[in-house]
Write an enzyme that holds these catalytic residues in place. Sequence first.
Site, PDB file in Angstrom:
ATOM      1  N   SER A   1      -3.179   5.719 -13.975  1.00  0.00           N
ATOM      2  CA  SER A   1      -4.217   5.501 -15.008  1.00  0.00           C
ATOM      3  C   SER A   1      -4.637   4.047 -15.197  1.00  0.00           C
ATOM      4  CB  SER A   1      -3.782   6.046 -16.380  1.00  0.00           C
ATOM      5  OG  SER A   1      -3.893   7.448 -16.413  1.00  0.00           O
TER       6      SER A   1
ATOM      7  N   GLY B   1      -6.076   1.970 -13.235  1.00  0.00           N
ATOM      8  CA  GLY B   1      -7.264   1.518 -12.501  1.00  0.00           C
ATOM      9  C   GLY B   1      -8.521   2.044 -13.176  1.00  0.00           C
ATOM     10  N   VAL B   2      -9.200   2.925 -12.501  1.00  0.00           N
ATOM     11  CA  VAL B   2     -10.455   3.517 -13.016  1.00  0.00           C
ATOM     12  C   VAL B   2     -10.282   4.087 -14.423  1.00  0.00           C
ATOM     13  CG1 VAL B   2     -11.905   5.578 -12.656  1.00  0.00           C
ATOM     14  CG2 VAL B   2     -11.463   4.010 -10.768  1.00  0.00           C
ATOM     15  N   TYR B   3      -9.107   4.631 -14.702  1.00  0.00           N
ATOM     16  CA  TYR B   3      -8.902   5.281 -16.010  1.00  0.00           C
ATOM     17  C   TYR B   3      -8.624   4.293 -17.136  1.00  0.00           C
ATOM     18  CZ  TYR B   3      -9.091  10.083 -14.156  1.00  0.00           C
ATOM     19  OH  TYR B   3      -9.490  11.280 -13.608  1.00  0.00           O
TER      20      TYR B   3
ATOM     21  N   ASP C   1       0.880  -1.178   0.000  1.00  0.00           N
ATOM     22  CA  ASP C   1       0.000   0.000   0.000  1.00  0.00           C
ATOM     23  C   ASP C   1       0.912   1.222   0.000  1.00  0.00           C
ATOM     24  OD1 ASP C   1      -2.597   1.143   2.335  1.00  0.00           O
ATOM     25  OD2 ASP C   1      -1.461   2.210   0.806  1.00  0.00           O
ATOM     26  N   ILE C   2       0.834   2.018  -1.039  1.00  0.00           N
ATOM     27  CA  ILE C   2       1.783   3.145  -1.218  1.00  0.00           C
ATOM     28  C   ILE C   2       1.735   4.122  -0.048  1.00  0.00           C
ATOM     29  CG2 ILE C   2       0.249   4.720  -2.515  1.00  0.00           C
ATOM     30  CD1 ILE C   2       2.676   5.193  -4.417  1.00  0.00           C
TER      31      ILE C   2
ATOM     32  N   VAL D   1      -6.314   4.897  -5.383  1.00  0.00           N
ATOM     33  CA  VAL D   1      -5.137   5.328  -4.616  1.00  0.00           C
ATOM     34  C   VAL D   1      -5.310   6.777  -4.129  1.00  0.00           C
ATOM     35  CG1 VAL D   1      -3.756   6.122  -6.613  1.00  0.00           C
ATOM     36  CG2 VAL D   1      -2.601   5.241  -4.575  1.00  0.00           C
ATOM     37  N   ASP D   2      -6.050   7.571  -4.886  1.00  0.00           N
ATOM     38  CA  ASP D   2      -6.335   8.956  -4.487  1.00  0.00           C
ATOM     39  C   ASP D   2      -7.068   8.958  -3.137  1.00  0.00           C
ATOM     40  OD1 ASP D   2      -8.112  11.655  -6.287  1.00  0.00           O
ATOM     41  OD2 ASP D   2      -6.621  11.705  -4.683  1.00  0.00           O
TER      42      ASP D   2
HETATM   43  N1  APR Z   1      -1.389   1.703  -3.023  1.00  0.00           N
HETATM   44  C1  APR Z   1      -0.887   1.444  -4.262  1.00  0.00           C
HETATM   45  N2  APR Z   1      -1.637   1.305  -5.367  1.00  0.00           N
HETATM   46  C2  APR Z   1      -2.972   1.417  -5.217  1.00  0.00           C
HETATM   47  C3  APR Z   1      -3.587   1.691  -3.968  1.00  0.00           C
HETATM   48  C4  APR Z   1      -2.731   1.832  -2.845  1.00  0.00           C
HETATM   49  N3  APR Z   1      -3.213   2.098  -1.616  1.00  0.00           N
HETATM   50  N4  APR Z   1      -4.945   1.755  -4.158  1.00  0.00           N
HETATM   51  C5  APR Z   1      -5.149   1.509  -5.460  1.00  0.00           C
HETATM   52  N5  APR Z   1      -3.980   1.299  -6.104  1.00  0.00           N
HETATM   53  C6  APR Z   1      -3.743   0.987  -7.514  1.00  0.00           C
HETATM   54  C7  APR Z   1      -4.890   0.409  -8.302  1.00  0.00           C
HETATM   55  O1  APR Z   1      -5.013  -0.989  -8.062  1.00  0.00           O
HETATM   56  C8  APR Z   1      -4.434   0.716  -9.726  1.00  0.00           C
HETATM   57  O2  APR Z   1      -3.556  -0.311 -10.182  1.00  0.00           O
HETATM   58  O3  APR Z   1      -3.457   2.208  -8.173  1.00  0.00           O
HETATM   59  C9  APR Z   1      -3.640   2.026  -9.573  1.00  0.00           C
HETATM   60  C10 APR Z   1      -4.335   3.266 -10.113  1.00  0.00           C
HETATM   61  O4  APR Z   1      -5.740   3.093 -10.005  1.00  0.00           O
HETATM   62  P1  APR Z   1      -6.731   4.309  -9.591  1.00  0.00           P
HETATM   63  O5  APR Z   1      -6.489   4.654  -8.173  1.00  0.00           O
HETATM   64  O6  APR Z   1      -8.091   3.912 -10.019  1.00  0.00           O
HETATM   65  O7  APR Z   1      -6.197   5.546 -10.456  1.00  0.00           O
HETATM   66  P2  APR Z   1      -6.438   5.901 -12.000  1.00  0.00           P
HETATM   67  O8  APR Z   1      -6.680   4.688 -12.833  1.00  0.00           O
HETATM   68  O9  APR Z   1      -5.312   6.811 -12.363  1.00  0.00           O
HETATM   69  O10 APR Z   1      -7.806   6.720 -11.975  1.00  0.00           O
HETATM   70  C11 APR Z   1      -7.791   7.985 -11.375  1.00  0.00           C
HETATM   71  O11 APR Z   1      -9.595   7.446  -9.926  1.00  0.00           O
HETATM   72  O12 APR Z   1      -9.578   7.557  -7.655  1.00  0.00           O
HETATM   73  C12 APR Z   1      -9.935   8.229  -8.783  1.00  0.00           C
HETATM   74  O13 APR Z   1      -9.727  10.529  -8.149  1.00  0.00           O
HETATM   75  C13 APR Z   1      -9.179   9.516  -8.950  1.00  0.00           C
HETATM   76  O14 APR Z   1     -10.596  10.257 -10.695  1.00  0.00           O
HETATM   77  C14 APR Z   1      -9.325   9.726 -10.412  1.00  0.00           C
HETATM   78  C15 APR Z   1      -9.206   8.323 -10.975  1.00  0.00           C
END
Ligand code: APR
Length: 171
Positions: free
Chosen positions: A117, A119-121, A10-11, A33-34
């Site tokens: 990017s 994950g959700v993106y 977990d970062i 992660v945000d």
């Molecule tokens: N530590 C490390 N990596 C993590 C953690 C954590 N605690 N939580 C999630 N991740 C990983 C996810 O599994 C994924 O592989 O971070 C990566 C990025 O995923 P997202 O957090 O969904 O970010 P992203 O794809 O860039 O989408 C950004 O999501 O949370 C919202 O506000 C954010 O709108 C923005 C969008």
Amino acid sequence: MTSIEIIQTDITTLAVDAIVNAANNTLLGGGGVDGAIHRAAGPQLVQECSALGGCPTGEAKITKGYRLPAKHVIHTVGPVWHGGDKGEPRLLENAYRNCFRVARHHNLTSIAFPAISAGVYGYPMADGAKIALSIASEEAAKGGFERIIFVPFNSQAEKVYRDAAAALGIG
Ligand code: APR
């Protein structure tokens, strides 16, 4: 000598100069992660973020880390994946490069990145990992960083990063 590391964790637990947040353009928090970073940092983080006026995709802005073990958070906004022919690779490269630029500007020597990017993106993780590790390799060659850490969040993601690193002859 710069070490490029892949650590599945977990970062928010990493005690480094900066952890990178995969934010959205408002910088006001979100899920993934945000959300984890804002929860761990506490409410002062969104207070500082709200004074930054947002962040265009591909750019990066720095704040303090507050309750995080990391000294700083570098917030960047990766591209939403739309198939790969809408400039997404360039925007993802810009996001990683700008995080390194901001870290250098603040004389930070240890930095940890989530899979921006991926994950959700919806950005394909293997493609994103290749971009991230290639840029890390360039930055390591320039000197100035002690530790560059990539933080996959599960074992499947870790394998993607380790395969990408092996393909690039890193680590
Ligand atoms: N530590 C490390 N990596 C993590 C953690 C954590 N605690 N939580 C999630 N991740 C990983 C996810 O599994 C994924 O592989 O971070 C990566 C990025 O995923 P997202 O957090 O969904 O970010 P992203 O794809 O860039 O989408 C950004 O999501 O949370 C919202 O506000 C954010 O709108 C923005 C969008």
